[in-house]
Design a protein around this motif. Structure first.
Motif, PDB file in Angstrom:
ATOM      1  N   ALA A 102       0.772  -1.415  -0.028  1.00 13.46           N
ATOM      2  CA  ALA A 102       0.176   0.039   0.168  1.00 13.46           C
ATOM      3  C   ALA A 102       0.919   1.170  -0.017  1.00 13.46           C
ATOM      4  O   ALA A 102       1.762   1.440   0.922  1.00 13.46           O
ATOM      5  N   LEU A 162       0.691   5.186   0.518  1.00 17.37           N
ATOM      6  CA  LEU A 162       0.179   6.514   1.042  1.00 17.37           C
ATOM      7  C   LEU A 162       1.004   7.668   0.921  1.00 17.37           C
ATOM      8  O   LEU A 162       2.294   7.570   0.998  1.00 17.37           O
ATOM      9  N   CYS A 198      -2.074  -1.362  -4.055  1.00 16.59           N
ATOM     10  CA  CYS A 198      -3.003  -0.394  -3.753  1.00 16.59           C
ATOM     11  C   CYS A 198      -2.471   1.115  -3.398  1.00 16.59           C
ATOM     12  O   CYS A 198      -1.446   1.216  -2.420  1.00 16.59           O
ATOM     13  N   ASN A 199      -2.526   2.033  -4.348  1.00 19.77           N
ATOM     14  CA  ASN A 199      -2.063   3.203  -4.357  1.00 19.77           C
ATOM     15  C   ASN A 199      -3.137   4.183  -3.824  1.00 19.77           C
ATOM     16  O   ASN A 199      -4.111   4.591  -4.689  1.00 19.77           O
ATOM     17  N   VAL A 200      -3.183   4.937  -2.600  1.00 20.03           N
ATOM     18  CA  VAL A 200      -4.090   5.638  -2.210  1.00 20.03           C
ATOM     19  C   VAL A 200      -3.833   7.248  -2.042  1.00 20.03           C
ATOM     20  O   VAL A 200      -4.507   7.878  -1.380  1.00 20.03           O
ATOM     21  N   ARG A 208      -8.377  10.432   5.296  1.00 24.40           N
ATOM     22  CA  ARG A 208      -8.719  10.039   3.885  1.00 24.40           C
ATOM     23  C   ARG A 208      -8.160   8.926   3.317  1.00 24.40           C
ATOM     24  O   ARG A 208      -8.675   8.298   2.341  1.00 24.40           O
ATOM     25  N   GLN A 209      -6.661   8.444   3.777  1.00 21.79           N
ATOM     26  CA  GLN A 209      -6.049   7.539   3.195  1.00 21.79           C
ATOM     27  C   GLN A 209      -5.811   6.108   3.838  1.00 21.79           C
ATOM     28  O   GLN A 209      -5.843   5.062   3.671  1.00 21.79           O
ATOM     29  N   GLU A 230      -8.500   3.189   4.044  1.00 23.53           N
ATOM     30  CA  GLU A 230      -8.392   2.306   2.915  1.00 23.53           C
ATOM     31  C   GLU A 230      -7.097   1.322   2.926  1.00 23.53           C
ATOM     32  O   GLU A 230      -7.079   0.328   2.228  1.00 23.53           O
ATOM     33  N   ALA A 231      -5.925   1.967   3.303  1.00 19.67           N
ATOM     34  CA  ALA A 231      -4.922   1.210   3.001  1.00 19.67           C
ATOM     35  C   ALA A 231      -4.680   0.092   4.172  1.00 19.67           C
ATOM     36  O   ALA A 231      -4.342  -1.077   3.957  1.00 19.67           O
ATOM     37  N   HIS A 270      -6.477  -2.933   2.911  1.00 15.77           N
ATOM     38  CA  HIS A 270      -5.694  -3.703   2.030  1.00 15.77           C
ATOM     39  C   HIS A 270      -4.809  -4.659   2.684  1.00 15.77           C
ATOM     40  O   HIS A 270      -4.097  -5.636   2.036  1.00 15.77           O
TER      41      HIS A 270
END
Length: 252
Positions: free
Chosen positions: A9, A11, A48-50, A63-64, A67-68, A71
């Motif tokens: 991931a 961030l 996963c690139n957030v 905000r990130q 989601e990270a 993953h």
């Protein structure tokens, strides 16, 4: 380290989005995707690139991070903080709290952290030192937080100020803030070298441009007109008065 399933991931801000490394048809690639592609030659990688352009440490936290974490990353890169230094809302204590929270949550989730120590961005802009010094002072504070973070949570880190590519103009986009394709490749390769030292077995990303858009002064100028100039304008309105006051105080 043997082959297998690997979750990665990413961030952060525009550097991790990939700005400066365009691909045919539009969009950006960047160091994180280049690294993931190299890892895929030996591992089953879920990437996963957030990251979001303009992100501050607070944006990463709010905000990130969720989601990270969803993953369930084995590797998590955290490159943020420069945008915090460019705003009149600069708050070192909040920055510290946000970064430590994000790092703690990622490591608690089982991820190996990938962090940086930033170089002095202002020194690359060609402006008088009396104007760039205030930004350098803020970058130093950000680096102190990353030192604390690394001491607390470990992981891998990259000191950008020690990379010779930082002084190579071809490794920077026209704005001198975002890496060019060569710069992104240098970042990907530096991270790959550190992962190899930790036992990951995969080939290093190539140094030479391959598969992206070739350099174009027309595209650079178009980007500066549509994206770069407005960005600099916003930052000048936000940070400019503070920098001028600091410069005048230092000159007395």
């Amino acid at each position: 380290m043997g082959n297998g399933y690997l979750r990665f991931a990413a961030l952060g801000d525009s550097t991790t989005v990939g700005l400066g490394d365009p691909v045919p048809g539009g969009g950006w690639r960047g160091w994180a995707r280049l690294l993931a592609e190299s890892l895929r030659t030996s591992y089953d990688v879920s990437f996963c690139n957030v990251a979001v352009s303009g992100a501050t440490a607070g944006v990463v936290r709010e905000r990130q991070l969720d989601e990270a974490l969803a993953h369930r990353p084995d590797l998590a890169s955290l490159l943020v903080g420069v945008n915090d230094t460019l705003r009149s809302t600069w708050d070192p204590e909040r920055l510290r709290a946000d970064l430590l929270h994000v790092a703690g949550a990622l490591t608690d989730g089982g991820a190996t952290l990938m962090t940086v120590r930033w170089h002095d961005h202002g020194a690359l802009l060609g402006l008088p030192r009396v104007l760039t010094r205030p930004m350098g002072e803020r970058i130093a504070v950000v680096n102190e937080v990353y030192d604390e973070l690394h001491a607390a949570y470990g992981g891998l880190r990259l000191d950008l100020a020690l990379m010779p590519e930082v002084l190579d103009r071809t490794c920077w986009s026209i704005d001198r803030f975002h890496p060019s394709e060569l710069g992104h490749r240098a970042l990907a390769r530096a991270w790959a070298e550190r992962l190899q030292a930790e036992g990951y077995d995969f080939p290093l990303p190539g140094r030479e441009p391959c598969g992206g858009c070739p350099p174009s002064w027309r595209r650079d100028v178009a980007w500066m007109v549509t994206e770069g100039a407005p960005w600099f304008g916003r930052r000048a309105r936000d940070l400019g008065p503070w920098a001028v006051r600091r410069a005048l105080a230092a000159a007395r």
